[in-house]
Design a protein around this motif. Sequence first.
Motif, PDB file in Angstrom:
ATOM      1  N   SER A 115       0.851  -1.185   0.000  1.00 15.23           N
ATOM      2  CA  SER A 115       0.000   0.000   0.000  1.00 15.23           C
ATOM      3  C   SER A 115       0.887   1.235   0.000  1.00 15.23           C
ATOM      4  O   SER A 115       2.098   1.149   0.261  1.00 15.23           O
ATOM      5  N   LEU A 116       0.279   2.399  -0.251  1.00 12.66           N
ATOM      6  CA  LEU A 116       1.038   3.647  -0.208  1.00 12.66           C
ATOM      7  C   LEU A 116       1.540   3.957   1.203  1.00 12.66           C
ATOM      8  O   LEU A 116       2.711   4.335   1.367  1.00 12.66           O
ATOM      9  N   PRO A 117       0.715   3.793   2.261  1.00 12.98           N
ATOM     10  CA  PRO A 117       1.257   4.006   3.612  1.00 12.98           C
ATOM     11  C   PRO A 117       2.418   3.070   3.942  1.00 12.98           C
ATOM     12  O   PRO A 117       3.388   3.474   4.581  1.00 12.98           O
ATOM     13  N   GLU A 118       2.339   1.806   3.481  1.00 16.94           N
ATOM     14  CA  GLU A 118       3.450   0.888   3.752  1.00 16.94           C
ATOM     15  C   GLU A 118       4.693   1.304   2.980  1.00 16.94           C
ATOM     16  O   GLU A 118       5.811   1.218   3.498  1.00 16.94           O
ATOM     17  N   LEU A 119       4.516   1.784   1.745  1.00 15.46           N
ATOM     18  CA  LEU A 119       5.653   2.290   0.982  1.00 15.46           C
ATOM     19  C   LEU A 119       6.343   3.411   1.754  1.00 15.46           C
ATOM     20  O   LEU A 119       7.571   3.428   1.903  1.00 15.46           O
ATOM     21  N   ARG A 120       5.544   4.351   2.237  1.00 19.67           N
ATOM     22  CA  ARG A 120       6.097   5.491   2.997  1.00 19.67           C
ATOM     23  C   ARG A 120       6.850   5.016   4.227  1.00 19.67           C
ATOM     24  O   ARG A 120       7.961   5.501   4.535  1.00 19.67           O
ATOM     25  N   GLU A 121       6.282   4.049   4.950  1.00 22.53           N
ATOM     26  CA  GLU A 121       6.929   3.561   6.170  1.00 22.53           C
ATOM     27  C   GLU A 121       8.241   2.836   5.838  1.00 22.53           C
ATOM     28  O   GLU A 121       9.249   3.019   6.521  1.00 22.53           O
ATOM     29  N   ARG A 122       8.232   2.034   4.772  1.00 15.00           N
ATOM     30  CA  ARG A 122       9.443   1.309   4.382  1.00 15.00           C
ATOM     31  C   ARG A 122      10.544   2.274   3.938  1.00 15.00           C
ATOM     32  O   ARG A 122      11.724   2.067   4.258  1.00 15.00           O
ATOM     33  N   LEU A 123      10.188   3.309   3.195  1.00 12.52           N
ATOM     34  CA  LEU A 123      11.186   4.294   2.772  1.00 12.52           C
ATOM     35  C   LEU A 123      11.845   4.948   3.986  1.00 12.52           C
ATOM     36  O   LEU A 123      13.058   5.206   3.992  1.00 12.52           O
ATOM     37  N   GLY A 124      11.059   5.195   5.018  1.00 14.69           N
ATOM     38  CA  GLY A 124      11.617   5.790   6.230  1.00 14.69           C
ATOM     39  C   GLY A 124      12.608   4.891   6.939  1.00 14.69           C
ATOM     40  O   GLY A 124      13.492   5.365   7.659  1.00 14.69           O
ATOM     41  N   ARG A 125      12.494   3.558   6.757  1.00 12.36           N
ATOM     42  CA  ARG A 125      13.371   2.605   7.435  1.00 12.36           C
ATOM     43  C   ARG A 125      14.714   2.415   6.729  1.00 12.36           C
ATOM     44  O   ARG A 125      15.607   1.740   7.263  1.00 12.36           O
ATOM     45  N   ILE A 126      14.871   2.960   5.532  1.00 12.88           N
ATOM     46  CA  ILE A 126      16.134   2.792   4.800  1.00 12.88           C
ATOM     47  C   ILE A 126      17.301   3.274   5.663  1.00 12.88           C
ATOM     48  O   ILE A 126      17.271   4.378   6.215  1.00 12.88           O
ATOM     49  N   VAL A 127      18.318   2.451   5.783  1.00 16.36           N
ATOM     50  CA  VAL A 127      19.522   2.822   6.523  1.00 16.36           C
ATOM     51  C   VAL A 127      20.545   3.386   5.537  1.00 16.36           C
ATOM     52  O   VAL A 127      20.928   2.718   4.575  1.00 16.36           O
ATOM     53  N   VAL A 128      20.971   4.640   5.762  1.00 15.43           N
ATOM     54  CA  VAL A 128      21.919   5.285   4.848  1.00 15.43           C
ATOM     55  C   VAL A 128      23.355   5.192   5.344  1.00 15.43           C
ATOM     56  O   VAL A 128      24.305   5.390   4.574  1.00 15.43           O
TER      57      VAL A 128
END
Length: 562
Positions: free
Chosen positions: A210-223
């Motif tokens: 879903s779009l909310p899950e996409l947003r949450e996953r993007l936030g978890r990216i470790v840079v």
Amino acid sequence: MTDLDIARAARLAPLTDVAASMGIAPHLLEPYGEHVAKIKLSALDELADRPKARYVVVSAITPTPLGEGKTTTTVGLGQGMRLIGKRATVAIRQPSMGPTFGIKGGAAGGGHSQVVPMETLNLHLTGDFHAVTAAHNMLSAILDNHLYHGNDAGIDPYSITWRRVLDVNDRVLRNVIVGLGSRSDGIPRQTGFDITAASEVMAIFALARSLPELRERLGRIVVGYTRDSKPVTAEDIGGAGAMAVIMREALKPNLLQTLENTPVLVHAGPFGNIAHGNSSVIADLIGIRGGDFLITEAGFGADMGAERFFNIKCRASGLVPDAAVVVATVRALKVHSGNHAIVAGRPLPPALLAENPQEVAAGGANLRKQIENIRLHGVAPVVAINAFPQDHPSEHAVIARIAEEMGARWAVCTNFADGGAGATELAEAVAEAAETPTAFRFLYPDSAPLREKIETIARRVYGADGVDYAPAAARQLDVYERNGFGTLPVCIAKTHLSISSDPSLRGAPTGWRLPVREARASVGAGFIYLICGDMRTMPGLGAHPAAHRIDIDAEGNIVNLA
């Protein structure tokens, strides 16, 4: 006729009719020209009460550099289902323009089993790859800007794991230094480029529901990490929101059709040798409600895309496969005998085309192992013998005998030449296999330590004697375990030309060990990413790439796109 000639001669159905065959109403479509549309995400709710289709994944034996017709078989199977009275939807990945302009060519299928419009599919489509590229590089820009303006998150510059991406094969960008110039041009540091299909954003795009899950996953990216090895995320440096905005429209699956008007969902495009190699979960969640069968494709052999389909994609989607197809060819099995080599761009060796069932039998170890890899996950395998004009019946008979010895159904397919009519026997075999009781299982539990997960795949799927970790990879895995990432599944990037990590080893090699030289934490995607052997995350161009031939004619038509 070339594939492009056949595609241009196709009689395409109105896309509203194609969608209607899946039960998708016109108000759920957003047209992109005449023969491509995006499907609104509201279709997920509107279709939710409909019965689920049988779920079939198409995989293969270990391929030659030319590929063994897996996409062609996937498309042909979808077309063949209609001819035996079944409604099918096909779900495939979008081609990367790196291979399209490199050696491999496009990924629309071939002959009379293609997805159309072929040029649109292979070149940009609706711009989803460009959205992934832009979203990924937006985070890269925000990261370097964060460093320039004081590095409030305390990122250790030597720990940064976030690179840049581009949807072009370009070896000189594998390692670069950014920030050269004046003080205002940023802080110099070494980094590099991966191909867009290997981006973690691409993997997130393919796995989000879903779009909310996409947003949450993007936030978890470790840079990157602080000096005491604590992870710093895209959320921490303020990058996730802008990335989600860029990806918002891309998350809607693309609807196309086959030459015979079977609906096709084309969405996401992670590589099968580098990334997890499967089309999107969202496309499958829509397609699973669209008829009797949903047929999807996993990248390269069953040791690669299919293993990740089972252990990564099915974990994310919650869907359970009912059957799996293993595409096999005479030429690939002869190569696995160790007597021949195929080099892309050169003619096939004449000896490869001579009738020789003994060589097919000698290479049969690869087919046996790939059937075994499907069965490891409790799924019923069906062997699709993808027939080429140069094959001999005696050679097909060897493949059929191996399948029978392994307890697998089989069928000879001529769908390249005959379209759906050439895949009806395969469709019947798949329909039978999908009715058998399944005992689907993941290869390892979430709770297993990362090294145990890696060892399990290496030993049980690849046939390795064990795993050797480079010191840097061992340290990285320890950091990931300490930071709570140990419950994630693993995605092993290795050569697609062998079940082993050495592309020169044929058949089903034993007596070798898997060398892990680097480990990356794709926390947003939800897996740990291991790079093995001489594996490159940015391909290069060959001496005579397709880019040398692809052109436009005097009327503006594309020529030599394959």
